[in-house]
Design an enzyme around this catalytic site. Structure first.
Site, short mmCIF file in Angstrom:
data_model
loop_
_atom_site.label_atom_id
_atom_site.label_comp_id
_atom_site.label_asym_id
_atom_site.label_seq_id
_atom_site.Cartn_x
_atom_site.Cartn_y
_atom_site.Cartn_z
N ASP A 48 0.85 -1.19 0.00
CA ASP A 48 0.00 0.00 0.00
C ASP A 48 0.89 1.24 0.00
O ASP A 48 2.00 1.22 0.50
CB ASP A 48 -0.90 0.01 1.24
CG ASP A 48 -1.90 -1.13 1.23
OD1 ASP A 48 -2.38 -1.49 0.14
OD2 ASP A 48 -2.19 -1.66 2.31
N GLY A 49 0.39 2.32 -0.57
CA GLY A 49 1.14 3.57 -0.59
C GLY A 49 1.87 3.81 -1.89
O GLY A 49 2.55 4.81 -2.04
N CYS A 50 1.75 2.89 -2.83
CA CYS A 50 2.38 3.05 -4.14
C CYS A 50 1.32 3.47 -5.16
O CYS A 50 0.20 2.97 -5.12
CB CYS A 50 3.03 1.74 -4.58
SG CYS A 50 4.36 1.19 -3.50
N ALA A 51 1.69 4.35 -6.05
CA ALA A 51 0.75 4.81 -7.08
C ALA A 51 0.43 3.66 -8.05
O ALA A 51 -0.69 3.54 -8.51
CB ALA A 51 1.33 5.99 -7.84
N SER A 52 1.41 2.85 -8.33
CA SER A 52 1.19 1.69 -9.19
C SER A 52 1.05 0.45 -8.31
O SER A 52 1.23 0.51 -7.10
CB SER A 52 2.35 1.53 -10.17
OG SER A 52 3.58 1.50 -9.47
#
Length: 135
Positions: A48-52
């Site tokens: 979690d926390g990644c744009a992709s």
């Protein structure tokens, strides 16, 4: 306190003059990684926390840390490859001792990543550290 593979990467980066060359090299590192098995692309391995979309599958064998990973974005897949060079093969205590931001700073990546990508890298590092701390 980085792995020998990461030290080699730092040396490679010193020969790359501009950011475009470094960016292309990071993408090539990602392309060279073995794909993560589809069975491992589950919510438990998703970061979690990644744009992709990013999946990390860590393993601790004995006291040695390894992880595999993948992303649906080429540059992020390359960043996963960079983190693998930083951490894979270290014992779990050494994983926790690595100052990832300082080590990655040696590559000059932070100044060229968007805020979202930087947040994603931090999220991946946090996942790695959490697994190592629990081993």
């Amino acid at each position: 306190m980085a792995s020998a593979a990461f030290e080699e990467l730092v040396e490679d980066f010193q020969f790359l003059e501009d950011w475009e060359d470094r960016y292309a090299y990071v993408i090539e590192l990602g392309k060279a990684m073995e794909p993560l098995a589809e069975a491992l692309k589950v919510s438990a391995t998703k970061v979690d926390g990644c744009a992709s979309q990013v999946w990390l599958h860590p393993k601790v064998e004995g006291a040695v840390f390894h992880f595999d990973g993948e992303s649906d974005a080429m540059i992020v897949r390359g960043l996963v490859a960079v983190l693998r060079k930083l951490y894979n093969g270290l014992d779990v205590g050494a994983v926790l001792a690595v100052d990832a931001q300082a080590e990655l700073g040696r590559l000059g990546l932070q100044e060229h990543l968007s805020a979202q990508r930087s947040n994603g890298v931090r999220a991946m590092i946090e996942r790695i550290r959490t697994v190592a701390a629990g081993a």
